[in-house]
Design an enzyme around this catalytic site. Sequence first.
Site, PDB file in Angstrom:
ATOM      1  N   HIS A 131       0.854  -1.174   0.167  1.00  0.00           N
ATOM      2  CA  HIS A 131       0.018  -0.010   0.150  1.00  0.00           C
ATOM      3  C   HIS A 131       1.006   1.352   0.101  1.00  0.00           C
ATOM      4  O   HIS A 131       0.612   2.405  -0.768  1.00  0.00           O
ATOM      5  CB  HIS A 131      -0.953  -0.116   1.081  1.00  0.00           C
ATOM      6  N   ASP A 170      -5.752   5.961   1.987  1.00  0.00           N
ATOM      7  CA  ASP A 170      -5.943   4.746   1.562  1.00  0.00           C
ATOM      8  C   ASP A 170      -7.183   3.990   2.105  1.00  0.00           C
ATOM      9  O   ASP A 170      -7.400   4.273   3.068  1.00  0.00           O
ATOM     10  CB  ASP A 170      -4.648   3.896   1.846  1.00  0.00           C
ATOM     11  N   GLN A 212      11.570  -7.456  -7.215  1.00  0.00           N
ATOM     12  CA  GLN A 212      10.632  -8.187  -8.201  1.00  0.00           C
ATOM     13  C   GLN A 212      10.351  -7.331  -9.583  1.00  0.00           C
ATOM     14  O   GLN A 212      10.445  -8.151 -10.720  1.00  0.00           O
ATOM     15  CB  GLN A 212       9.413  -8.118  -7.635  1.00  0.00           C
ATOM     16  N   HIS A 256       1.496 -14.544  -5.683  1.00  0.00           N
ATOM     17  CA  HIS A 256       0.298 -14.412  -4.624  1.00  0.00           C
ATOM     18  C   HIS A 256      -0.878 -13.810  -4.944  1.00  0.00           C
ATOM     19  O   HIS A 256      -1.818 -13.720  -4.567  1.00  0.00           O
ATOM     20  CB  HIS A 256       0.813 -13.932  -3.332  1.00  0.00           C
ATOM     21  N   ASN A 280      -0.203  -4.968  -6.868  1.00  0.00           N
ATOM     22  CA  ASN A 280       0.854  -4.590  -7.495  1.00  0.00           C
ATOM     23  C   ASN A 280       1.667  -5.629  -8.293  1.00  0.00           C
ATOM     24  O   ASN A 280       2.093  -5.067  -9.419  1.00  0.00           O
ATOM     25  CB  ASN A 280       1.668  -4.033  -6.384  1.00  0.00           C
ATOM     26  N   SER A 281       1.798  -6.622  -8.051  1.00  0.00           N
ATOM     27  CA  SER A 281       2.438  -7.826  -8.627  1.00  0.00           C
ATOM     28  C   SER A 281       1.743  -8.082  -9.997  1.00  0.00           C
ATOM     29  O   SER A 281       2.535  -8.134 -10.923  1.00  0.00           O
ATOM     30  CB  SER A 281       2.962  -8.904  -7.801  1.00  0.00           C
ATOM     31  N   ALA A 294      -6.022 -11.686   2.093  1.00  0.00           N
ATOM     32  CA  ALA A 294      -7.001 -10.480   1.710  1.00  0.00           C
ATOM     33  C   ALA A 294      -7.594 -10.760   0.514  1.00  0.00           C
ATOM     34  O   ALA A 294      -8.460 -11.837   0.308  1.00  0.00           O
ATOM     35  CB  ALA A 294      -5.700  -9.382   1.533  1.00  0.00           C
ATOM     36  N   GLU A 295      -7.834  -9.886  -0.621  1.00  0.00           N
ATOM     37  CA  GLU A 295      -8.474  -9.834  -1.688  1.00  0.00           C
ATOM     38  C   GLU A 295      -7.975 -10.650  -2.960  1.00  0.00           C
ATOM     39  O   GLU A 295      -8.534 -10.642  -4.032  1.00  0.00           O
ATOM     40  CB  GLU A 295      -8.732  -8.368  -2.360  1.00  0.00           C
ATOM     41  N   GLN A 296      -7.110 -11.470  -2.619  1.00  0.00           N
ATOM     42  CA  GLN A 296      -6.165 -12.160  -3.675  1.00  0.00           C
ATOM     43  C   GLN A 296      -6.779 -13.245  -4.342  1.00  0.00           C
ATOM     44  O   GLN A 296      -6.686 -13.415  -5.574  1.00  0.00           O
ATOM     45  CB  GLN A 296      -5.015 -12.755  -3.079  1.00  0.00           C
TER      46      GLN A 296
END
Length: 474
Positions: free
Chosen positions: A15, A125, A353, A368, A372-373, A391-393
Amino acid sequence: MKDTIVLYPNLGRGHLVSMVELGKLILTHHPSLSITILILTPPTTPSTTTTTLACDSNAQYIATVTATTPSITFHRVPLAALPFNTPFLPPHLLSLELTRHSTQNIAVALQTLAKASNLKAIVIDFMNFNDPKALTENLNNNVPTYFYYTSGASTLALLLYYPTIHPTLIEKKDTDQPLQIQIPGLSTITADDFPNECKDPLSYACQVFLQIAETMMGGAGIIVNTFEAIEEEAIRALSEDATVPPPLFCVGPVISAPYGEEDKGCLSWLNLQPSQSVVLLCFGSMGRFSRAQLKEIAIGLEKSEQRFLWVVRTELGGADDSAEELSLDELLPEGFLERTKEKGMVVRDWAPQAAILSHDSVGGFVTHCGWNSVLEAVCEGVPMVAWPLYAEQKMNRMVMVKEMKVALAVNENKDGFVSSTELGDRVRELMESDKGKEIRQRIFKMKMSAAEAMAEGGTSRASLDKLAKLWKQS
């Protein structure tokens, strides 16, 4: 006094990085504005709780940004202590309580900033559990409050629509058949696509998300880290829904550029590998696994027979949850490092990364599903294997696999465990099959679309310019 935009990120590393990059983006295209970022800072002797949230690890990142982007100012705010009766919560939910209890400290900081600058807007946020009215009620002028949603439009649609479906979820929560849920702009989902903490509609997490949705609806606008080419239907549904009053500003992809981090030899090793031959495995700042799962991943990589670069967190999670750091030899199968040294590289804890994904040798990414990834992979045209952790993954996985069609999903058992066979098969499928080639071609087109969105005349640039114009006129 200079016109100032105040950004207030969540404590989580992903975040924070996303909010900082938003600040850089604003300054790049609207340098007449000033950016100040509020940073909740733990006491001199941090508690175990705040250490868990990696506040200290953020300090190094902030120092780097300060050195490389001096036009961004960081304003540190004391982090309030939690009451002793605070329930045990996972880090991403614990941060909600920390921000909620720090509301008064944030309000005081805003009053201080207002005396020295012309505050034009505050961007919060969405995971900061603060009432905007409580933050701004003592400011002399009416400063508009916007919310920054660090994930995509699809999960935002679920969040804002959640109060509508919540009564049905309560009514059906004890039924054996999985409830089919239709969110405008999305494919049909089930409760299995929800965060683990939201499987029970009466849980603490669900009550929090109901309050977050209600709070966001009262903002001056919602800034979303996405772009039309990858989530067109979800964006259209949100924009056209009369029940979602705040205007939507899709300004993505907002991602971090490589900024000279130590690469631990990763890039030198990648230089020796063939083009698009290496699979990166990296699971974010909170992506920890049990000892058994780590060994299963190692076996799966051997079975896949693919080149790999694997970032291993040496603090165990799951059933073996521990802050103790173990050696790679203690965590991985006996002889694994020796057997795979010609094809693989294993890195402890962290690797750059963004720089790795941009390398020509990287041809796949086991992720994951942190947003962002996902965006970093899209911007580099790297196809993915989706393995959500928290979380929201899980919702992101659905979007990646069904909507964007840029990833293959790993199938876990009811306890979240992924077998070596499953991982090995998905990695090989991504790198060698016709379906993998289709995904590669599709994500390459999205890479082009991402660049177009951010360029002059692109949809995301237009949204940013519209937002900046509103701020300057306020």
